[in-house]
Design a protein around this motif. Structure first.
Motif, mmCIF file in Angstrom:
data_model
loop_
_atom_site.group_PDB
_atom_site.id
_atom_site.type_symbol
_atom_site.label_atom_id
_atom_site.label_comp_id
_atom_site.label_asym_id
_atom_site.label_seq_id
_atom_site.Cartn_x
_atom_site.Cartn_y
_atom_site.Cartn_z
ATOM 1 N N ALA A 1 0.823 -1.209 0.000
ATOM 2 C CA ALA A 1 0.000 0.000 0.000
ATOM 3 C C ALA A 1 0.859 1.261 0.000
ATOM 4 N N THR B 1 2.575 2.073 -3.280
ATOM 5 C CA THR B 1 1.794 2.688 -4.359
ATOM 6 C C THR B 1 1.816 4.212 -4.283
ATOM 7 N N GLY C 1 -3.654 0.065 -3.685
ATOM 8 C CA GLY C 1 -3.057 0.336 -2.384
ATOM 9 C C GLY C 1 -4.112 0.586 -1.321
#
Length: 478
Positions: A147, A150, A162
């Protein structure tokens, strides 16, 4: 071009999966089975969910997604054994390794450098052990790292992915919650080097990241009358174990450095020898992970952090560090032969130093759970007993391993509940009268206990293993 990138990712993912399988096999061969009794408690809850699914599998402070996943797999396969739960854990470890590779591809410009980082992330001790333990730490950390990775991409699809990864992470453990807030803030505030993506992707990714925490807060408000019920429960449990400790604010930064010394030493060596690592701007990911460590430290000082094994909550930072180290190592490997030889010499020096000097001295991992006797007792009881209930003596939290090992925790009735917040209830096996009373209230057909004074009057057991014995209630004291 896109097809070529997908093919290269698939090839690298296969390499990472094979490497993670080999690491997991070595960990298993070393004798490791569980981090703590929580591992078995989670398996028991997943087994119960497989038999009777419900929205909140625990009704306590534990987040629901890991039980949905493991319990759902059990239900689909029609297999609630401990071995199956461990197989699910290994499979999730492989998925986690691929997620880390995906994060590395976002953070590192070069394919080989990303692969080196992903392979390193498979192997350091905490990652290796949590890759076979039936707990959600490794998948949660992998989702978290993906996450925050991203945030360096301008792709709207990646940013939404993400946000979805954070939705899954925050429904698994609490340490990604500050990551979710940071993920949103870093996209809104200027000056952190986050590339602009479309307004639609930013809104959707932020909404996904925040939906998990707000949904859990709403559930706690509706189910328990207090949106922060889970926090109050954790804090009360921690206080019962010893109260708040203001000095605990330093526990996580110290654990971050001391529990993976080999990784940090290799990072320092590679940094000293490399001349540029091929990394993209890491300002946003570092800020997000830093916010997580800060939040954990503040929570620890107020009794709101995990009660043991601090390293579990820091895994995302080490996974990200492994990616960075991979990029540094690749940069050195691209230099002339002398630099490569120097790197090899340094690694051969610092890794043994970390493993055999620093780790035994101050960096050793906390003790792990050894409950093989209990899991075998549970399996043997399930094989002999046609149906329960079986009155189970509760001596310590090892009763979870017995229940998990049986594959059918519902067949057991606990003789008491262990809870440091309510320590008043004594064992039903302290004397024959207490045992007789508990048998009457439980309706037990069998008794599984150690050779306590009360149990000694039960006569000849059906079987015994280690200190444990199984009796039929027909031999119970009059």
């Amino acid at each position: 071009m896109l097809t070529e990138r997908r093919a290269s990712f698939a090839g690298d993912a296969l390499v990472v999966v094979v490497a993670k399988l080999l690491v997991s096999g070595l960990v298993w061969a070393s004798g490791f089975r569980a981090v703590s009794d929580d591992d078995f408690a989670r398996v028991v809850l997943a087994q119960a969910w497989a038999e009777a699914p419900r929205l909140d599998p625990t009704g306590t402070s534990w987040l629901p997604l890991p039980f949905w996943v493991t319990g759902g797999a059990m239900r689909l396969a029609g297999n609630t054994s401990l071995g199956f739960a461990r197989g699910v854990a290994v499979a999730l470890g492989l998925v986690s390794a691929v997620l880390v590779l995906g994060a590395a591809r976002l953070l590192v410009r070069d394919r080989r450098a990303a692969l080196i980082g992903a392979l390193l992330a498979c192997a350091f001790p905490w990652s290796a052990r949590l890759g076979v333990a039936p707990v959600p730490e490794l998948p949660t950390a992998a989702l978290s790292v993906f996450a925050v990775a991203t945030l360096v991409s301008s792709s709207g699809r990646m940013r939404v992915a993400g946000g979805f990864a954070l939705l899954l992470a925050v429904w698994s453990r609490y340490e990604p919650w500050p990551l979710a807030l940071a993920f949103v803030a870093l996209q809104v505030l200027p000056g952190f080097g986050v590339p602009r993506s479309s307004v639609r992707s930013r809104v959707l990714s932020c909404g996904l990241a925040l939906f998990g925490p707000f949904a859990w807060l709403l559930h706690n408000k509706l189910a328990h009358g207090d949106a922060l019920h889970f926090l109050a429960r954790v804090s009360a449990y921690k206080r019962a174990l010893g109260g708040d400790d203001p000095s605990a604010v330093a526990a996580y930064p110290l654990a971050l450095l001391r529990e993976e010394p080999e990784l940090w030493l290799v990072a320092l060596a590679a940094l000293a020898l490399s001349r540029g690592s091929g990394l993209r701007s890491l300002r946003a990911p570092v800020c997000a992970l830093g916010a997580m460590v800060l939040a954990l430290s503040l929570a620890a000082s107020r009794g709101g952090a995990p009660t043991h094994h601090n390293g579990r909550a820091l895994l995302a930072v080490w996974l990200a560090l492994a990616i960075v180290v991979g990029a540094q190592l690749d940069a050195v490997l691209r230099r002339p032969g002398a630099a490569r030889l120097g790197l090899a010499a340094v690694i051969f020096a610092v890794v043994p130093f970390g493993a055999f000097v620093l780790r035994p001295w101050y960096a050793r991992l906390d003790s792990m759970a050894d409950r093989e006797v209990e899991t075998r007792i549970g399996a043997r009881t399930r094989a002999l007993v046609d149906r329960g209930p079986v009155l189970l003596e509760v001596r310590d939290f090892g009763f979870f391993a017995i229940q998990a090992g049986s594959g059918s925790p519902g067949m057991f009735v606990l003789d008491r509940i262990l809870d440091p917040r309510d320590p008043t209830r004594g064992s039903s096996f302290r004397d024959a009268a207490s045992l007789r009373e508990r048998l009457e209230t439980s309706g037990a057909r069998y008794i599984l206990a150690t050779e306590t004074p009360a149990a000694l009057v039960l006569g000849e057991p059906l079987f015994g293993f280690g200190p444990w014995r199984l009796w039929s209630c027909s031999s119970a004291p009059p």
